[in-house]
Design a protein around this motif. Structure first.
Motif, mmCIF file in Angstrom:
data_model
loop_
_atom_site.group_PDB
_atom_site.id
_atom_site.type_symbol
_atom_site.label_atom_id
_atom_site.label_comp_id
_atom_site.label_asym_id
_atom_site.label_seq_id
_atom_site.Cartn_x
_atom_site.Cartn_y
_atom_site.Cartn_z
ATOM 1 N N VAL A 161 -119.144 35.115 -64.018
ATOM 2 C CA VAL A 161 -120.035 36.125 -63.431
ATOM 3 C C VAL A 161 -121.457 35.577 -63.382
ATOM 4 O O VAL A 161 -122.152 35.698 -62.362
ATOM 5 C CB VAL A 161 -119.985 37.449 -64.231
ATOM 6 N N PHE A 183 -116.586 37.848 -53.157
ATOM 7 C CA PHE A 183 -115.758 38.524 -52.153
ATOM 8 C C PHE A 183 -115.962 37.905 -50.776
ATOM 9 O O PHE A 183 -115.000 37.763 -50.008
ATOM 10 C CB PHE A 183 -116.070 40.026 -52.132
ATOM 11 N N LEU A 225 -113.229 36.657 -61.349
ATOM 12 C CA LEU A 225 -114.466 36.464 -62.122
ATOM 13 C C LEU A 225 -114.190 36.509 -63.623
ATOM 14 O O LEU A 225 -115.120 36.587 -64.420
ATOM 15 C CB LEU A 225 -115.505 37.517 -61.730
ATOM 16 N N VAL A 240 -110.913 40.794 -57.228
ATOM 17 C CA VAL A 240 -112.299 40.325 -57.353
ATOM 18 C C VAL A 240 -112.642 40.190 -58.840
ATOM 19 O O VAL A 240 -113.129 39.154 -59.293
ATOM 20 C CB VAL A 240 -113.279 41.297 -56.663
ATOM 21 N N ALA A 241 -112.355 41.223 -59.597
ATOM 22 C CA ALA A 241 -112.645 41.193 -61.033
ATOM 23 C C ALA A 241 -111.844 40.100 -61.724
ATOM 24 O O ALA A 241 -112.370 39.381 -62.591
ATOM 25 C CB ALA A 241 -112.329 42.556 -61.650
ATOM 26 N N THR A 289 -119.986 39.958 -57.686
ATOM 27 C CA THR A 289 -118.698 40.347 -57.101
ATOM 28 C C THR A 289 -118.748 40.325 -55.568
ATOM 29 O O THR A 289 -117.784 39.919 -54.928
ATOM 30 C CB THR A 289 -118.252 41.738 -57.599
ATOM 31 N N THR A 290 -119.865 40.733 -55.008
ATOM 32 C CA THR A 290 -119.972 40.697 -53.543
ATOM 33 C C THR A 290 -120.002 39.262 -53.053
ATOM 34 O O THR A 290 -119.390 38.922 -52.038
ATOM 35 C CB THR A 290 -121.231 41.458 -53.077
ATOM 36 N N TYR A 317 -123.771 42.398 -61.532
ATOM 37 C CA TYR A 317 -122.330 42.385 -61.268
ATOM 38 C C TYR A 317 -122.040 42.644 -59.789
ATOM 39 O O TYR A 317 -121.115 42.074 -59.220
ATOM 40 C CB TYR A 317 -121.612 43.429 -62.133
ATOM 41 N N LEU A 342 -114.080 42.077 -65.766
ATOM 42 C CA LEU A 342 -115.379 42.768 -65.801
ATOM 43 C C LEU A 342 -115.310 43.898 -66.816
ATOM 44 O O LEU A 342 -114.242 44.466 -67.042
ATOM 45 C CB LEU A 342 -115.697 43.368 -64.424
ATOM 46 N N CYS A 347 -118.709 48.152 -59.277
ATOM 47 C CA CYS A 347 -119.556 47.166 -58.570
ATOM 48 C C CYS A 347 -118.679 46.261 -57.696
ATOM 49 O O CYS A 347 -119.086 45.854 -56.608
ATOM 50 C CB CYS A 347 -120.332 46.300 -59.553
ATOM 51 N N SER A 348 -117.488 45.946 -58.212
ATOM 52 C CA SER A 348 -116.604 45.011 -57.505
ATOM 53 C C SER A 348 -115.847 45.683 -56.368
ATOM 54 O O SER A 348 -115.193 45.001 -55.583
ATOM 55 C CB SER A 348 -115.594 44.396 -58.483
#
Ligand code: FES
Length: 127
Positions: free
Chosen positions: A5, A67, A91, A87-88, A63-64, A59, A94, A101-102
């Protein structure tokens, strides 16, 4: 915050406005501060380029950022099939309170796909 992250937060990829985007989709809620705009350049239904603008926490940035990498060079259909929790996972996991956030990226992708399809349906046909 884990190392993966941190890596994406400190060195985010593809966080920029795309001036020649085919379509844009929004995720989150600008009214409460957590918000992204996802820009897609699409050719032959393949996402050849993805970028985003992010208003949110570290975060959300990390995450963006990842992505945009995950969906690049995928068909719109395949990108939409990416599970929200992937996504999480990529990383390294999370904190529970940061999962939302993800999810802004996948939400923005769904909105971009909707906008893309609507633009194609609503484009007047040449006579
Ligand atoms: Fe709301 Fe991360 S974007 S806490």
């Amino acid at each position: 915050m884990n190392e993966q992250v941190k890596k994406y937060f400190k060195n985010p990829r593809n966080l920029e406005i795309m001036t020649d985007a085919t379509v844009m989709g929004q995720g989150g809620d600008p009214g409460c501060g957590d918000y992204i705009e996802l820009y897609l350049k699409i050719e032959n239904d393949i996402i050849i380029k993805a970028s985003a603008m992010v208003a949110g926490c570290p975060y959300a940035i990390a995450t963006t950022s990842i992505f945009t990498e995950m969906i690049t060079n995928k068909s719109l259909d395949d990108a939409m099939m990416i599970p929200g929790d992937q996504v999480a996972s990529l990383l390294g996991g999370l904190p529970k309170e940061k999962i939302h956030c993800s999810l802004m990226g996948p939400e923005a992708l769904r909105n971009a796909a909707h906008n893309y399809i609507m633009a194609r349906i609503c484009t007047p046909m040449a006579s």
